[in-house]
Design a protein around this motif. Structure first.
Motif, PDB file in Angstrom:
ATOM      1  N   UNK A 103       0.833  -1.196   0.000  1.00  0.00           N
ATOM      2  CA  UNK A 103       0.000   0.000   0.000  1.00  0.00           C
ATOM      3  C   UNK A 103       0.865   1.241   0.000  1.00  0.00           C
ATOM      4  N   UNK A 104       0.195   2.378  -0.106  1.00  0.00           N
ATOM      5  CA  UNK A 104       0.893   3.656   0.003  1.00  0.00           C
ATOM      6  C   UNK A 104       0.911   4.055   1.465  1.00  0.00           C
ATOM      7  N   UNK A 105       2.107   4.317   1.987  1.00  0.00           N
ATOM      8  CA  UNK A 105       2.250   4.628   3.411  1.00  0.00           C
ATOM      9  C   UNK A 105       1.828   6.072   3.675  1.00  0.00           C
ATOM     10  N   UNK A 106       0.829   6.231   4.530  1.00  0.00           N
ATOM     11  CA  UNK A 106       0.390   7.584   4.897  1.00  0.00           C
ATOM     12  C   UNK A 106       0.990   8.028   6.227  1.00  0.00           C
ATOM     13  N   UNK A 107       1.287   7.098   7.099  1.00  0.00           N
ATOM     14  CA  UNK A 107       1.871   7.470   8.390  1.00  0.00           C
ATOM     15  C   UNK A 107       2.036   6.253   9.270  1.00  0.00           C
ATOM     16  N   UNK A 108       2.713   6.465  10.401  1.00  0.00           N
ATOM     17  CA  UNK A 108       2.891   5.386  11.367  1.00  0.00           C
ATOM     18  C   UNK A 108       3.204   6.016  12.716  1.00  0.00           C
ATOM     19  N   UNK A 109       3.203   5.191  13.762  1.00  0.00           N
ATOM     20  CA  UNK A 109       3.517   5.693  15.100  1.00  0.00           C
ATOM     21  C   UNK A 109       4.672   4.900  15.695  1.00  0.00           C
ATOM     22  N   UNK A 110       4.949   5.144  16.987  1.00  0.00           N
ATOM     23  CA  UNK A 110       6.109   4.527  17.625  1.00  0.00           C
ATOM     24  C   UNK A 110       5.992   3.010  17.718  1.00  0.00           C
ATOM     25  N   UNK A 111       4.773   2.484  17.669  1.00  0.00           N
ATOM     26  CA  UNK A 111       4.592   1.027  17.690  1.00  0.00           C
ATOM     27  C   UNK A 111       4.671   0.431  16.289  1.00  0.00           C
ATOM     28  N   UNK A 112       4.919   1.290  15.300  1.00  0.00           N
ATOM     29  CA  UNK A 112       4.888   0.909  13.892  1.00  0.00           C
ATOM     30  C   UNK A 112       3.499   0.398  13.479  1.00  0.00           C
ATOM     31  N   UNK A 113       2.465   0.866  14.177  1.00  0.00           N
ATOM     32  CA  UNK A 113       1.137   0.781  13.576  1.00  0.00           C
ATOM     33  C   UNK A 113       1.190   1.658  12.336  1.00  0.00           C
ATOM     34  N   UNK A 114       0.631   1.183  11.228  1.00  0.00           N
ATOM     35  CA  UNK A 114       0.790   1.910   9.975  1.00  0.00           C
ATOM     36  C   UNK A 114      -0.562   2.226   9.353  1.00  0.00           C
ATOM     37  N   UNK A 115      -0.644   3.435   8.781  1.00  0.00           N
ATOM     38  CA  UNK A 115      -1.818   3.775   7.976  1.00  0.00           C
ATOM     39  C   UNK A 115      -1.421   3.646   6.517  1.00  0.00           C
ATOM     40  N   UNK A 116      -2.155   2.812   5.799  1.00  0.00           N
ATOM     41  CA  UNK A 116      -1.878   2.554   4.387  1.00  0.00           C
ATOM     42  C   UNK A 116      -3.103   2.897   3.558  1.00  0.00           C
ATOM     43  N   UNK A 117      -2.852   3.210   2.307  1.00  0.00           N
ATOM     44  CA  UNK A 117      -3.934   3.536   1.372  1.00  0.00           C
ATOM     45  C   UNK A 117      -3.772   2.666   0.129  1.00  0.00           C
ATOM     46  N   UNK A 118      -4.883   2.415  -0.564  1.00  0.00           N
ATOM     47  CA  UNK A 118      -4.864   1.572  -1.779  1.00  0.00           C
ATOM     48  C   UNK A 118      -4.123   0.273  -1.499  1.00  0.00           C
ATOM     49  N   UNK A 119      -4.675  -0.463  -0.557  1.00  0.00           N
ATOM     50  CA  UNK A 119      -3.987  -1.617   0.016  1.00  0.00           C
ATOM     51  C   UNK A 119      -4.395  -2.895  -0.706  1.00  0.00           C
ATOM     52  N   UNK A 120      -3.444  -3.780  -0.883  1.00  0.00           N
ATOM     53  CA  UNK A 120      -3.743  -5.164  -1.249  1.00  0.00           C
ATOM     54  C   UNK A 120      -3.215  -6.055  -0.143  1.00  0.00           C
TER      55      UNK A 120
END
Lengths: 94, 85, 97
Positions: B31-48
């Motif tokens: 996916x396209x990485x939109x952001x993440x936090x210190x736990x490496x939780x990630x926000x992705x877009x257009x994900x497969x």
């Protein structure tokens, strides 16, 4: 901004509002139970009474549909360790 | 020492780019990485999402998604994932 | 006696954080998705589709009008559901944000 009409601010409110009610609990290991919720804590450790547990056993060898057996048992009072909890569903709020 | 870069700084530079995420189990995401936090939780877009099963790879398309960092194993920046090669 | 120079202005030490140009952090995502239809997938592969009421820092989730999907089939419906966060693989928007 408040999206829901429920007045729930955090997930644990859902549990707090279910005290003394019959809840459905889904646990790891294909266990499900219903019972009266008496107490909970931040780990989701639970005390429940008048519990009916359902264990679903799926035989992956046999063809689909004919392969599920269900075992039920009743317990008067029990403690659920929180780390096994997947889902808690309160009675309908309608 | 002068050019020391922290691992998460590298990931920070990937924001806006495609990224390939390999989980501890048999599961991968691109996916396209939109952001993440210190736990490496990630926000992705257009994900497969790819579930690797004995029957093959099962693909699921997702819109904006928050991926729990708990079970992330590898991050491959700039890659479009298992289908790229 | 105290003739030390005043502390340097902050921009000498670290540049100020850039203005919030990309608001893609997990926190921002979650703010935007509360009240929307979401898909919550657990590590077991089970999906819960419903309206996201709220969540907390552990990713504990409260869902409304929840459908449980296993292998693409609806296996249960719940008016409300509390999902313990450690089981959550992802939360995905199921409608435009």
């Amino acid at each position: 901004m408040d999206p829901s009409s429920s007045g729930i601010q955090e997930p644990f409110d859902l549990i707090r509002l279910s005290l003394s009610e019959r809840v459905f609990v889904k646990l790891r290991g294909d266990r499900e139970m219903t019972g009266i919720l008496h107490a909970y804590d931040g780990h989701m450790n639970l005390i429940m009474s008048d519990v009916e547990e359902t264990i679903t056993i799926v035989d992956t060898e046999s063809p689909e549909g004919s392969n599920v057996s269900v075992a039920k048992r009743k317990m008067d009072m029990l403690f659920v360790r929180g780390d096994g909890v997947i889902l808690v569903s309160p009675p309908s709020r309608s | 020492m002068a050019s020391q870069i922290l691992p998460l700084e590298l990931i920070d530079r990937c924001i806006g780019s495609r990224i390939w995420v390999i989980m501890k189990g048999d599961r991968e995401f691109t996916g396209t990485l939109l952001g993440f936090d210190d736990f490496v939780n990630m926000v992705l877009e257009d994900v497969t999402e790819y579930e690797i099963t004995p029957q093959g790879k099962k693909k699921t398309s997702l819109a904006q998604t928050l991926l729990n960092g708990n079970n992330i194993c590898l991050l491959i920046p700039g890659s479009n994932g298992p289908e790229e090669s | 006696m105290d003739d030390s120079p005043p502390p340097p202005p902050p921009e000498n030490s670290t540049p100020p954080p850039p203005p919030q140009s990309h608001t893609g952090s997990p926190t921002d995502f979650l703010k935007g998705v509360v009240g929307k239809r979401v898909i919550v997938r657990l590590n077991s592969g089970v999906d819960y589709r419903g309206i996201l009421s709220c969540l907390d820092g552990y990713m504990n989730i409260a869902l409304e009008q929840t459908e449980e999907h296993v292998n693409g089939r609806v296996t249960n419906r719940y008016g409300d559901a509390f999902i313990r966060g450690n089981n959550v693989l992802y939360i995905s928007a199921a409608e435009p944000l």
